[in-house]
Design an enzyme around this catalytic site. Structure first.
Site, PDB file in Angstrom:
ATOM      1  N   GLY A 155     -40.117   3.340  22.999  1.00  0.00           N
ATOM      2  CA  GLY A 155     -38.954   4.115  23.281  1.00  0.00           C
ATOM      3  C   GLY A 155     -37.878   3.471  22.461  1.00  0.00           C
ATOM      4  CE  LYS A 158     -40.977   9.017  33.141  1.00  0.00           C
ATOM      5  NZ  LYS A 158     -40.164   9.659  32.067  1.00  0.00           N
ATOM      6  CD  GLU A 204     -39.976  12.904  32.562  1.00  0.00           C
ATOM      7  OE1 GLU A 204     -40.646  12.165  33.544  1.00  0.00           O
ATOM      8  OE2 GLU A 204     -39.158  12.461  31.891  1.00  0.00           O
ATOM      9  CG  ASN A 259     -41.620   9.939  18.653  1.00  0.00           C
ATOM     10  OD1 ASN A 259     -42.358   9.608  19.881  1.00  0.00           O
ATOM     11  ND2 ASN A 259     -41.489   9.109  17.856  1.00  0.00           N
ATOM     12  CB  CYS A 289     -40.042   4.060  15.753  1.00  0.00           C
ATOM     13  SG  CYS A 289     -39.499   4.488  17.492  1.00  0.00           S
ATOM     14  CD  GLU A 304     -43.410   1.634  18.291  1.00  0.00           C
ATOM     15  OE1 GLU A 304     -42.401   1.522  17.705  1.00  0.00           O
ATOM     16  OE2 GLU A 304     -44.112   2.625  18.524  1.00  0.00           O
ATOM     17  CG  LEU A 305     -38.791  -1.965  21.809  1.00  0.00           C
ATOM     18  CD1 LEU A 305     -37.658  -3.257  22.320  1.00  0.00           C
ATOM     19  CD2 LEU A 305     -38.736  -0.958  22.940  1.00  0.00           C
TER      20      LEU A 305
END
Length: 494
Positions: A244, A191, A194, A168, A300, A266-267
């Protein structure tokens, strides 16, 4: 409002062949991934399969970890002043290259070009902030109880870091991890998502050109489960930073816990926006409409549950809907676009399922509610009212352009609903009452609260949640704390 442009003039990608992204950045150089799998990526504007991202193999993962180990030894020994100079140089390069990066981001992620430019500008500011904070990782002397003893507390880098970021905000989310890690003296294996591989990859070039030594920053793409299990369990990796979805974050934290690795999470969020009878309704409607539909609601901290006191409910609803109707949905490259598509078809379907479930359970569609056309991942800016707590969308983060309106009578009712869900990332409130503001400040279960304006996400302010929204901060002076450990040395002179 629901007007989508599809033309060569607006630079829709129209190649007949599929592009292949093979590049991994390991030990200061670009190499080809050697994995057998790949991720298929679609253009969010056309919905067509336009590229594939080749996965890293286990051999590639081992090479990245080894590079991070060697890079850490070199980078931690550089002075904080020297590290600051390189990170600030990277920030300046990011600003210089912003026009090209912004267009790439818009094509991959879908957000309007203006928002992409704003994200890059913020990212450069974040790097400047982290660079300067890295020069201030002070220790202290503790007076000893007996003569001839010195007691020193120092803060040292935790070690090589494994980090995971979503699509995002492909530059900003990565910078919130790369910046403080490097400023603290850590190396990092990142990571990213993609779906925005090409956009995030520019950061490797930026830092390499700024003078970052090989191995201090490494970028991998591939199977999320395979990469996370390999990196987190590896003894070289000492810290895990994840941004995520809540469920994925729980799985990552569980692996980290099994290996006694420190981590930052951080969710997901489900932010309430509470509008009281004494609020400035016009200002609240304008600010919250902007915050809600920014990046198509894929944030978020996006406000989701709009809790409006009964005395101003109708007035706020009318003004809010009027603001939402001004949104121009279009390809993000198009002039005047203020909202682009959702990044993936999966996200579009998920949000649509939540909307349909709410409607079946009695929600009223005040605006939008449907996909736009059958090309690309466009969804109408949506406003639902008469929502109830049994609806999925009132409990699951939609991560899309949907606002949920409901009424309340008392302050305590608003607080109870705001705290009802397991999330606790961001909250918003609009009131002229200092007493109400103080009460909210103490009673809302949230990591961040912004009252009467949009004041979240600045480089110098903390950024993180509580409860199931995670722990740790990715902003402010607290950001570097995650990447530092405290060492105490007591020395008796012989």
């Amino acid at each position: 409002m629901a007007h989508i442009l599809h033309s060569e003039e607006n630079e829709i990608v129209a190649e007949s062949s599929v592009r292949t992204h093979r590049r991994l950045f390991i030990d200061g150089a670009w190499i080809d991934a050697t994995g057998h799998g790949h991720t298929e990526v679609c253009d969010p504007v056309t919905g067509k399969f336009v590229s594939k991202v080749v996965h890293a193999s286990e051999k590639d993962l081992r090479a990245a970890v080894e590079a991070s180990r060697a890079g850490f030894v070199v980078w931690r020994d550089r002075s904080a002043f020297h590290r600051c100079k390189i990170i600030r140089s990277a920030a300046n390069l990011l600003r210089e290259r912003a026009p090209q990066i912004a267009r790439l981001m818009t094509r991959e992620q879908g957000k309007p070009l203006k928002e992409a430019g704003g994200e890059i500008a913020l990212s450069a500011d974040l790097l400047d902030w982290f660079a300067e904070e890295g020069r201030r990782t002070y220790g202290r002397m503790i007076p000893a109880r007996v003569p001839g003893v010195s007691q020193v507390v120092s803060r040292v880098p935790v070690g090589p870091v494994a980090a995971f970021t979503p699509s995002n905000f492909p530059i900003a989310q990565a910078v919130r991890k790369i910046g403080p890690a490097l400023a603290a003296g850590c190396s990092i294996v990142l990571k990213p998502a993609e779906e925005t591989a090409a956009t995030t990859s520019v950061l490797a070039d930026v830092f390499r050109d700024a003078g970052l030594p090989p191995g201090a920053l490494n970028l991998l793409y591939g199977d999320p489960t395979e990469i996370s299990e390999h990196l987190i369990s590896h003894p070289v990796i000492r810290f895990v930073s994840f941004t995520g979805a809540m469920q994925t974050g729980k799985a990552v934290a569980a692996i980290a816990g099994m290996h006694m690795k420190r981590c930052l999470m951080e969710l997901s969020g489900h932010a309430p926006a509470i509008i009281f009878n004494d609020a400035e309704i016009d200002a609240a409607a304008k600010l919250l409409a902007f915050a809600k539909y920014y990046n198509s609601g894929q944030a978020c901290v996006s406000p989701i549950r709009f809790l409006v006191q009964s005395g101003v409910y109708d007035d706020f609803k009318d003004q809010f809907i009027a603001e939402v109707k001004r949104i121009h949905v279009a390809n993000g490259i198009s002039p005047g676009s203020t909202m682009g598509p959702l990044t993936t078809e999966q996200r579009l379907r998920f949000v649509q399922d939540l909307i349909d479930d709410a409607i079946e359970r009695g929600a009223t569609v005040e605006l939008g509610g449907k996909r736009i056309g059958d090309i690309g991942h466009f969804l109408e800016p949506t406003v639902l009212s008469n929502v109830t707590v049994d609806m999925r969308i009132m409990n699951e983060e939609p991560f899309g352009p949907v606002a949920l309106l409901s009424e309340f009578e008392t302050v305590e009712q608003a607080i109870k609903e705001a705290n009802r869900v397991p999330h606790g990332l961001a909250s918003y409130a609009f009131t002229r009452s200092n007493a109400i503001a103080d009460h909210l400040s103490s009673e809302l279960e949230t990591g961040m609260l912004s009252i009467n304006h949009l004041g979240l996400g600045l480089p110098e302010t903390p950024y993180g949640g509580v409860k199931a929204s995670g722990y740790g901060s990715e902003g402010g002076t607290e950001a570097l704390d995650n990447y530092l450990v405290t060492k105490f040395v007591s020395h008796a002179v012989m």
